[in-house]
Enzyme design. Structure first.
Site, short mmCIF file in Angstrom:
data_model
loop_
_atom_site.label_atom_id
_atom_site.label_comp_id
_atom_site.label_asym_id
_atom_site.label_seq_id
_atom_site.Cartn_x
_atom_site.Cartn_y
_atom_site.Cartn_z
N ASP A 41 0.84 -1.20 0.00
CA ASP A 41 0.00 0.00 0.00
C ASP A 41 0.88 1.25 0.00
OD1 ASP A 41 0.90 -0.16 2.61
OD2 ASP A 41 -1.04 0.24 3.54
N SER A 42 2.19 1.08 0.06
CA SER A 42 3.12 2.20 -0.16
C SER A 42 2.87 2.81 -1.54
CB SER A 42 4.57 1.73 -0.03
OG SER A 42 4.79 0.59 -0.82
N ASP A 53 -1.12 -6.20 -0.33
CA ASP A 53 -1.40 -5.55 0.95
C ASP A 53 -2.89 -5.27 1.12
OD1 ASP A 53 0.23 -4.84 3.07
OD2 ASP A 53 1.11 -3.12 2.03
N LYS A 57 -1.16 -9.33 2.85
CA LYS A 57 -0.40 -8.85 4.02
C LYS A 57 -1.29 -7.89 4.78
CE LYS A 57 3.11 -5.67 3.84
NZ LYS A 57 2.59 -4.60 4.72
N GLU A 114 -1.27 -5.31 8.55
CA GLU A 114 -0.47 -4.76 9.65
C GLU A 114 -1.13 -5.07 10.99
OE1 GLU A 114 0.38 -0.59 9.03
OE2 GLU A 114 1.12 -0.96 7.00
N GLU A 158 9.32 -4.15 10.44
CA GLU A 158 9.77 -2.88 9.85
C GLU A 158 10.31 -1.94 10.93
OE1 GLU A 158 7.07 -0.96 7.10
OE2 GLU A 158 8.34 0.83 6.99
O1 KIV Z 1 3.53 -1.10 1.69
C1 KIV Z 1 4.67 -1.56 1.60
O2 KIV Z 1 5.36 -1.35 0.61
C2 KIV Z 1 5.17 -2.37 2.71
C3 KIV Z 1 6.55 -2.87 2.71
C4 KIV Z 1 7.63 -2.12 2.21
C5 KIV Z 1 6.87 -3.87 3.72
O3 KIV Z 1 4.43 -2.63 3.60
#
Ligand code: KIV
Length: 274
Positions: free
Chosen positions: A49-50, A88, A118, A120, A187
């Site tokens: 989600d970055s 994510d 993924k 959090e 992280e």
């Molecule tokens: O959103 C993301 O890119 C991440 C990672 C870099 C672990 O969560």
């Protein structure tokens, strides 16, 4: 150029079996062409989600939606070949209840064809991780610095410095392990703690700004490739400066167009004369 060494098409159980072995290599990808370039070198790819910050210029990841993740997930799947892809879960799509998390995660799996999701959260997400993994959704957990909690954590800072925080992170690592996560991203966590979590839990740890002792490493590709300049964490090593290369190429193109050098005969109709 080094030749690709990633074994193609690793499954989640095969990745889990890498605990304590050859480090697992991962990068983020958000688009089809980037996925194509990276796939031969990676053990798995994360549609993080970055994407909100890196491609859309958002200040944090909080504004990222489920539809954005699904669309980028589909694009990455078109370029990833048989490299394992994890997508994510964005903020607000899984925290409310295990049932809502299942509804949204199953949409991600169905619509993108990815291998898992993924999310959090440590102990607080354990029930949800158990609910998803018992129902066929492999979960990569994410503890330590959790960007979706930037407002409660008071910014992007390193975690595990106090004894209390260190205990909390170790407890989170065990909670997600017992809940059935196949691996955990750690992280922005102080090195000795990330190392000791890695040595304690039986599932792979994937570090980002954590410790070289983790079972694998992940970074944001745009950071590594020099394509995102707004904010580069200290732990990122740049392997290329593609923003600079793009700007130079665009400048050269602009000069040629203005000088009426382009399109030249040889570039017309898409045919390049040798
Ligand atoms: O959103 C993301 O890119 C991440 C990672 C870099 C672990 O969560």
């Amino acid at each position: 150029m080094s030749s690709p060494v990633a074994i193609k098409g690793l499954t989640i159980p095969q990745l889990m079996a890498r605990k304590g072995g050859v480090p697992i290599v991962s990068l983020t990808a958000y688009t089809m062409p980037m996925a194509q370039s990276l796939a031969p070198h990676l053990d798995f790819m994360l549609v993080g989600d970055s994407v909100g910050m890196v491609l859309y210029g958002m200040d944090s990841t909080l504004g990222v939606t489920l539809d954005m993740m699904i669309n980028h997930g589909k694009a990455v799947m078109r370029g990833a070949g048989n490299t394992c892809v994890i997508v994510d879960m964005p903020f607000g799509s899984y925290e409310e209840s295990p049932q809502i998390a299942f509804r949204n995660a199953s949409r991600v799996m169905k619509e993108t064809g990815c291998a898992g999701v993924k999310l959090e959260g440590g102990a607080v997400m354990a029930e949800t991780i158990r609910f998803l993994s018992d129902r066929g959704i492999p979960v990569l957990a994410h503890i330590g610095l959790m960007p979706q909690s930037v407002n409660t954590a008071g910014g992007f800072r390193s975690h595990g410095r106090t004894e209390e925080e260190a205990h909390e992170i170790m407890d989170d690592a065990w909670a997600v392990t017992h809940a059935g996560a196949w691996a955990v991203v750690i992280e922005g966590t102080v090195e000795p703690l990330a190392k000791s979590v890695t040595e304690s839990i039986p599932i792979p740890t994937i570090g980002i700004g954590a410790s070289p002792a983790c079972d694998g490493q992940i970074l944001v590709s745009e950071d590594v490739l020099g394509l995102f300049n707004d904010f580069t964490p200290k732990f990122v090593k740049r392997y290329a400066d593609l923003s600079d290369a793009a700007s130079k190429a665009a400048g050269q193109y602009a000069d040629e167009v203005r000088a009426r050098k382009f399109p030249s005969d040889e570039h017309c109709f898409g045919v390049v004369k040798k």
